[in-house]
Write an enzyme that holds these catalytic residues in place. Structure first.
Site, mmCIF file in Angstrom:
data_model
loop_
_atom_site.group_PDB
_atom_site.id
_atom_site.type_symbol
_atom_site.label_atom_id
_atom_site.label_comp_id
_atom_site.label_asym_id
_atom_site.label_seq_id
_atom_site.Cartn_x
_atom_site.Cartn_y
_atom_site.Cartn_z
ATOM 1 N N ASP A 42 11.256 22.960 -80.158
ATOM 2 C CA ASP A 42 11.019 24.186 -79.401
ATOM 3 C C ASP A 42 12.334 24.758 -78.881
ATOM 4 O O ASP A 42 13.131 24.046 -78.257
ATOM 5 C CB ASP A 42 10.094 23.895 -78.213
ATOM 6 C CG ASP A 42 9.747 25.146 -77.421
ATOM 7 O OD1 ASP A 42 8.712 25.762 -77.697
ATOM 8 O OD2 ASP A 42 10.537 25.517 -76.518
ATOM 9 N N TYR A 47 17.438 30.678 -74.506
ATOM 10 C CA TYR A 47 18.126 29.407 -74.305
ATOM 11 C C TYR A 47 19.578 29.456 -74.776
ATOM 12 O O TYR A 47 20.381 28.623 -74.381
ATOM 13 C CB TYR A 47 17.416 28.278 -75.050
ATOM 14 C CG TYR A 47 16.012 27.968 -74.595
ATOM 15 C CD1 TYR A 47 15.444 28.579 -73.480
ATOM 16 C CD2 TYR A 47 15.232 27.055 -75.296
ATOM 17 C CE1 TYR A 47 14.152 28.295 -73.082
ATOM 18 C CE2 TYR A 47 13.944 26.764 -74.898
ATOM 19 C CZ TYR A 47 13.399 27.389 -73.797
ATOM 20 O OH TYR A 47 12.116 27.092 -73.419
ATOM 21 N N LYS A 72 11.086 32.008 -79.178
ATOM 22 C CA LYS A 72 10.443 32.977 -78.295
ATOM 23 C C LYS A 72 11.342 34.189 -78.092
ATOM 24 O O LYS A 72 12.573 34.063 -78.098
ATOM 25 C CB LYS A 72 10.148 32.343 -76.919
ATOM 26 C CG LYS A 72 9.569 30.943 -76.986
ATOM 27 C CD LYS A 72 9.483 30.320 -75.594
ATOM 28 C CE LYS A 72 9.263 28.829 -75.684
ATOM 29 N NZ LYS A 72 10.486 28.079 -75.994
ATOM 30 N N HIS A 105 7.977 35.214 -74.603
ATOM 31 C CA HIS A 105 8.414 34.166 -73.673
ATOM 32 C C HIS A 105 7.816 34.360 -72.273
ATOM 33 O O HIS A 105 7.346 33.405 -71.654
ATOM 34 C CB HIS A 105 9.949 34.160 -73.608
ATOM 35 C CG HIS A 105 10.527 32.880 -73.105
ATOM 36 N ND1 HIS A 105 11.807 32.476 -73.408
ATOM 37 C CD2 HIS A 105 10.014 31.904 -72.322
ATOM 38 C CE1 HIS A 105 12.061 31.307 -72.837
ATOM 39 N NE2 HIS A 105 10.989 30.938 -72.161
#
Length: 275
Positions: A42, A47, A72, A105
């Site tokens: 994931d 990120y 996401k 997200h």
């Protein structure tokens, strides 16, 4: 490894979360996880590590078809054109032609939900995403997405652990044959502070984190994606699959206070009872 199936989705119940892993450390962690048997990775645009995850996906001997890869799109990119750019960038960084699951997200307060969901559907139709879903949606938003817009979403990723009740969201998802992916499943390391969990862990020769993780994974339709950069942590999470909790254990965990939320940005949706 057990697999969740929902609306065409096939997702291993235990995955590797990569939030806060960056660069070479992230690539090493993902490669290590894949070598230990993980098949669910994931990541997310926000990120800032899709490139590092992509390096691991490209370098591993594990076939791409055997890896479930989720990413996401961030909440400020939910206009269709921005979503298209985000998807193209993510695929390039991840060094893949498709992702197995593509999520919104976070819901944006002013988003055009039908347009955003329509773009998700377009990604699925184009083969860029095998499956589509959302993250951090409360039940009110889920109802809009599923019942009003009728989007074929299969998953909602939310914070869920032994110290936070998500029965309302989980009940809705189960009623629609959708999966729940739990992020922060180990309550950001706070589980060892719970004497009840420590007692259950001692009974089974395990750790409080392993007990709490197995409690989640034993639930129908629930996957979990603990972040684990170190080999020891990755293996400990895998070893949690071997635990067998009994009804007494589950009753004790059910009795823990479940009002602690660790991820609560200002733009989050309302999580109150009316939601």
């Amino acid at each position: 490894m057990q697999t969740i199936t929902a609306h065409g989705l096939r997702m291993p119940k235990l995955g590797l979360g990569t939030w806060r892993l960056k660069g070479e450390a992230c690539t090493t962690a993902v490669l290590g996880a894949l070598s230990r048997g993980y098949r669910h990775i994931d990541t997310a645009q926000m990120y800032g590590n899709e490139d590092a995850v992509g390096e691991a996906i490209a370098a591993t001997p594990v076939p791409r078809a055997d890896i479930h890869l989720t990413t996401k799109v961030w909440w400020d990119n939910l206009a269709p054109a921005a979503m298209q750019r985000a998807m193209e960038t993510s695929l390039k960084l991840l060094k893949t032609d498709y992702v197995d699951l593509y999520l919104i997200h976070w819901p944006a307060p002013d988003m055009d939900l039908p347009a955003a969901l329509g773009q998700l559907v377009a990604f699925k139709e184009q083969g860029l995403a095998r499956n589509i879903g959302v993250s951090n949606f409360n039940t009110a938003l889920l109802r809009r997405a599923v019942e009003e817009v009728q989007a074929p979403i299969c998953c909602n990723q939310v914070e869920y652990h032994a110290l936070l009740d998500q029965s309302k969201v989980l009940g809705y998802l189960r009623g629609k044959d959708m999966a729940l992916t739990a992020y922060c499943p180990l309550a950001q390391g706070r589980l060892a502070e719970q004497p009840e969990l420590a007692a259950i862990a001692a009974k089974h020769g395990a750790t409080p984190a392993q007990v709490a993780l197995k409690w989640l994974l034993d639930q129908d339709g629930v996957a979990a994606i603990p972040k684990a950069g170190r080999a020891e942590s990755q293996q400990a999470n895998l070893d949690a699959l071997n635990l067998t909790l009994d009804d007494a254990d589950r009753a004790i965990i059910a009795g823990l206070p479940k009002t602690t939320r660790f991820v609560a940005p200002a733009f989050a949706p309302a999580w109150d009872e009316a939601a």
